[in-house]
Enzyme design. Structure first.
Site, short mmCIF file in Angstrom:
data_model
loop_
_atom_site.label_atom_id
_atom_site.label_comp_id
_atom_site.label_asym_id
_atom_site.label_seq_id
_atom_site.Cartn_x
_atom_site.Cartn_y
_atom_site.Cartn_z
N HIS A 143 -2.37 7.32 -4.78
CA HIS A 143 -2.57 6.08 -3.78
C HIS A 143 -2.56 4.82 -4.74
O HIS A 143 -3.01 5.02 -5.87
CB HIS A 143 -3.76 6.32 -3.10
N SER A 156 0.71 -1.17 -0.01
CA SER A 156 -0.04 -0.02 -0.06
C SER A 156 0.95 1.19 0.06
O SER A 156 1.83 1.44 0.71
CB SER A 156 -0.97 -0.09 1.20
#
Length: 300
Positions: free
Chosen positions: A102, A88
């Site tokens: 992101h 992540s």
């Protein structure tokens, strides 16, 4: 599969960190290795106060153990063991002309009492959150996503683009968090796709990340900006924080599985503003962005 994918995200973390360090030219990622008491751990890498990147994290984790009660209810199962691993990342640039980005790619397994896999799936995606809208950047990001998807199924890009628009929607603000990208979840074996096929697709998307983001950063990182531009960036960052703390499944999963809090909250930017009842000036570039966030578009 879990060993294969974990090895992949370890390598991908190295590649992405090296690519972002090269773009920044000054800052380096700091590494933290951590362990989870219930089982597993991870490798957190954070970059701060660089020439280009104000704060960012590229984290991997692999956790396992008993499925917490909250997750049992979510999946509609009783007591079970699980394994989850993923990468992540969130990158917050210093310049308001450079978008926040992101991305996440993950794999999950659940087992019966004998240790047999009873459920397994992939998930992930990548999305862009600009503060000022440059349409060529939006088109580049989405085209890179589409190219990766089309190598596996021409239906994937429109499907996962739509899911991304739906997922990254700040319902309490009635606007999108950003301009989207891809979002896919619960990708399980079916008649069309084996787990190996899903692995190939997810890694294709992961491998496209630097190509999707770095050219945008290079184009925008040296543009001049004003204190007013920076204030707008910090106000928009507030909306980013709201989404992550109110709606984001990954954040909630981490909190409910006793994840490492520093890694879970590394997605939060360092400088944020909440201005009461703020509205951008009519006809401004700021208002142009808001119109797009309220009315999601097809970019390609």
């Amino acid at each position: 599969m879990k060993d294969k994918f974990y090895a992949y995200i370890q390598k991908l973390q190295d590649q992405i960190c090296a690519g972002l360090e090269a773009v920044d030219g000054t800052a380096k990622f700091r590494e933290d290795l951590w362990k989870r008491l219930e089982g597993g751990g991870g490798r957190t890498r954070v970059i701060e106060n660089g020439a280009v990147f104000e704060k960012g994290g590229v984290n991997i984790s692999a956790v396992h153990g008993k499925l917490p009660e909250t997750m049992q209810k979510m999946f509609g199962v009783g007591e079970a063991d699980f394994f989850a691993c993923g990468l992540s990342l969130v990158i917050h640039p210093k310049s308001p002309m450079v978008p926040t980005v992101h991305a996440n790619w993950r794999y999950f397994e659940m087992y019966d009492d004998s240790g047999n896999v009873i459920q397994q799936w992939f998930g992930g995606g990548q999305d862009l959150t600009p503060y000022y809208l440059f349409e060529e950047d939006a088109k580049h990001f989405h085209q890179t996503c589409k190219t990766a998807c089309d190598k596996h199924n021409p239906e994937f890009y429109p499907k996962y683009k739509k899911q991304c628009d739906s997922y990254f929607w700040n319902a309490h603000r009635n606007e999108a968090r950003g301009i989207g990208g891809l979002f896919f979840d619960y990708c399980k074996a079916n008649e069309q796709m084996s787990m190996e096929d899903w692995y190939n697709f997810v890694t294709e998307v992961g491998n496209s990340f630097l190509e999707a983001y770095v050219p945008i950063v290079e184009r925008r990182k040296n543009l001049e900006y004003t204190p007013e531009n920076r204030t707008w960036q910090e106000i928009r960052r507030g909306r980013y924080v709201e989404f992550n703390l109110v709606h984001d499944k990954g954040t909630l999963f981490g909190l409910k599985t006793n994840g490492r809090i520093e890694s879970i909250l590394m997605s939060l930017p360092p400088h944020v503003q909440w201005v009461y009842d703020h509205h951008p000036e009519a006809g401004s570039e700021e208002e142009k962005l808001v119109h797009v966030l309220e009315n999601q578009r097809e970019w390609i």
